[in-house]
Design an enzyme around this catalytic site. Structure first.
Site, PDB file in Angstrom:
ATOM      1  CB  SER A 265       3.424  38.371  46.745  1.00  0.00           C
ATOM      2  OG  SER A 265       3.617  38.661  45.371  1.00  0.00           O
ATOM      3  CE  LYS A 266       8.276  30.723  46.578  1.00  0.00           C
ATOM      4  NZ  LYS A 266       9.261  30.897  45.522  1.00  0.00           N
TER       5      LYS A 266
END
Ligand code: GLU
Length: 507
Positions: A265-266
């Site tokens: 995930s970012k």
């Protein structure tokens, strides 16, 4: 005749392309090239609310940077266009109408409130599937429950409606995924998905299937998150009469966080300071900035190699593959089923390998540009020599500057540990003598620097080991680094003499 291999990458233009999407594109590219096929870029922009300007250019720039440019598509041309779904609306309408006419789809006029009430009802009744499907549709306002005259009336009045697929009960839907094998689902678990929205746009499902058919896509290679939709797509192919030419599916494993705990995930990437986008990006809607692999100093060859190995393996110990070699070795049956850890340290390792194996001149080209932005003058020959000396020791090209300061400035400080251990009267005496000996030489090369040193050492009956660390610290300020004679040859005789003199007076 064998069917021509035609694969597509079909992103929605919702912002910067995530690195997982880049991997999907890469696998499509490799598969196409391996099979003398075509790699197509299709923009799936049916969801107008999520459209983010700049995405298309970002994608094209990424492909250009990585050297995986499509053969057809938005910005690339081709015979199967337009390649943007918002420009193909008529086609989707036509097929939605065909399905209605053949009794395989229907109009649904339910308001959002009515849909909510339905879900609530199903929840209270503890129904297995709390969705609009072959059971619940019977109590809703659609063209299957209303009289034809009522339906006509509503349509005439311009009542908002969607078109839903009429999924038959108790059908076994199966597909043979090239990575996962046979996937079977009972149609009772597939809901009557919306095909056309009330704004007249198709949903992803309809547009995707219609386009894959019309663009003669032979293989659908995409992320695992689309696997649950695949049975619905199989049904759509059947209902549209295209089952014979349905593409083969291959759903790629997920990319996981470096520790293997959950999807990449970012948020996790930001927290740990590594990129998950190929290029820098600033979201024009939110102004949120994201760092890219390119700007962080990753080389395109390292990224394609790293991404290729995330979910695929060659079946041998070999780890380094050029793009051309990846094409030669790539095959779908060597793609793993389980998720792949996005091990950023491995990504750095690949970068290091590619920097190390890069041509000095090529590295110098980038280095000179960096020096220019730093306002530092440097000849091409010097830049080539610095890159050649340092390339075995850096991970990113910008380290030629950060780790190579001593090529441009004399040391401001001297490594205290080395001074304590190696800077003694004997070493100082010999360095003083060496400096004097250097003054008498005309030309100055690596060999000459070493020969002169050896002569001085012989004269005093001292081994090289006694002075090397002291000489290095006098010249670079550091305890370690690349070949010292090589550094000295780059700096030149006068600079060496000055630096030794400086060290002898300062330390
Ligand atoms: N538009 C979908 C996406 O954004 C494409 C999925 C597919 O390849 O079918 O990923």
């Amino acid at each position: 005749m064998e069917k021509e291999v035609r694969v597509r990458f079909a992103p929605s233009p919702t912002g910067a392309l995530h690195i997982g999407g880049v991997r999907t594109a890469l696998y499509n590219y490799l598969f196409a090239k391996k099979n003398n096929g075509k790699f197509i870029l299709r923009i799936e922009d049916t969801d107008q609310a999520r459209f983010v300007p700049g995405t298309e250019n970002y994608i094209s720039e990424t492909f250009k940077w990585l050297g995986i440019e499509p053969d057809e598509g938005v910005n690339y041309g081709g015979d199967f266009g337009p390649y943007k779904q918002s420009e193909r609306k008529e086609l989707y309408k036509k097929y939605a109408q065909q399905l209605i006419d053949e009794g395989m789809a229907y109009y649904a006029f339910d308001t959002p409130e009515e849909l909510d009430a339905m879900r609530q009802r199903l929840k209270e009744a503890r129904a297995d599937n709390q969705v609009y499907d072959s059971l619940s549709r019977n109590s809703m306002r659609n063209s299957l429950t209303l009289m034809q005259s009522e339906v006509d009336g509503l349509l005439e009045k311009g009542m908002p409606y969607v078109i839903r697929l009429k999924v038959d009960r108790n059908q076994e839907v199966s597909l043979n995924d090239m990575i996962r094998g046979e996937v079977k689902v009972n149609s009772n678990n597939i809901d009557d998905k919306v095909l056309m929205k009330s704004d007249g746009m198709p949903t992803y499902h309809l547009a995707n299937v219609v386009d894959d058919h019309h663009m003669k896509i032979s293989h659908v290679i995409r992320g695992e998150e689309w696997l649950p939709s695949a049975p619905l797509h199989v049904l759509l192919y059947q209902y549209l009469g295209w089952a014979d030419t349905m593409p083969q599916f291959a759903h790629l494993p997920l990319l996981l966080k470096p520790d293997g705990n959950g999807k990449l995930s970012k948020r996790d990437a930001d927290k740990h300071g590594y990129p998950v986008f190929p290029l820098d990006w600033k979201d024009p809607k939110t102004n949120e900035k994201s760092i890219g692999f390119r700007e962080q100093g990753y080389l395109p060859e390292a990224i394609t190699n790293f991404l290729a190995m995330l979910g695929w393996n060659p079946g041998t110990e070999q780890e380094l593959f050029t793009l051309g070699e990846l094409i030669d070795y790539f095959s779908i049956d060597r793609i793993n089923k389980s998720g792949a850890k996005f091990d950023i340290e491995k990504g750095k390792w690949f970068n290091q390998q590619y920097v190390k194996n890069s041509d000095d001149e090529l590295l110098a080209h980038g280095f000179l540009k960096l020096l220019e932005t730093e306002g530092v003058a440097c000849t091409k020959d010097k830049a080539v020599a610095v890159c050649g000396l340092l390339k075995e020791r850096v991970t990113f090209p910008h380290e030629f500057w950060t780790s190579g300061q001593y090529f441009f400035y004399p040391p401001k400080e001297y490594d205290a540990k080395v001074i304590k251990k190696k800077w003694n009267d004997e070493a100082k005496f010999i360095l003083g003598d060496y400096k004097e000996a250097l003054k008498t030489t005309d030309t100055f090369t690596k060999e000459l620097a070493l020969n002169t040193l050896n002569t001085v050492l012989e004269k005093h009956g001292v081994g090289l080991g006694k002075v090397m660390a002291a000489l290095r610290v006098a010249i670079t300020g550091l305890g370690g680094g690349p070949d010292l004679m090589g550094i000295m040859a780059v700096l030149g005789k006068n600079e060496i003499i000055n630096r030794i003199e400086n060290a002898l007076t300062k330390i």
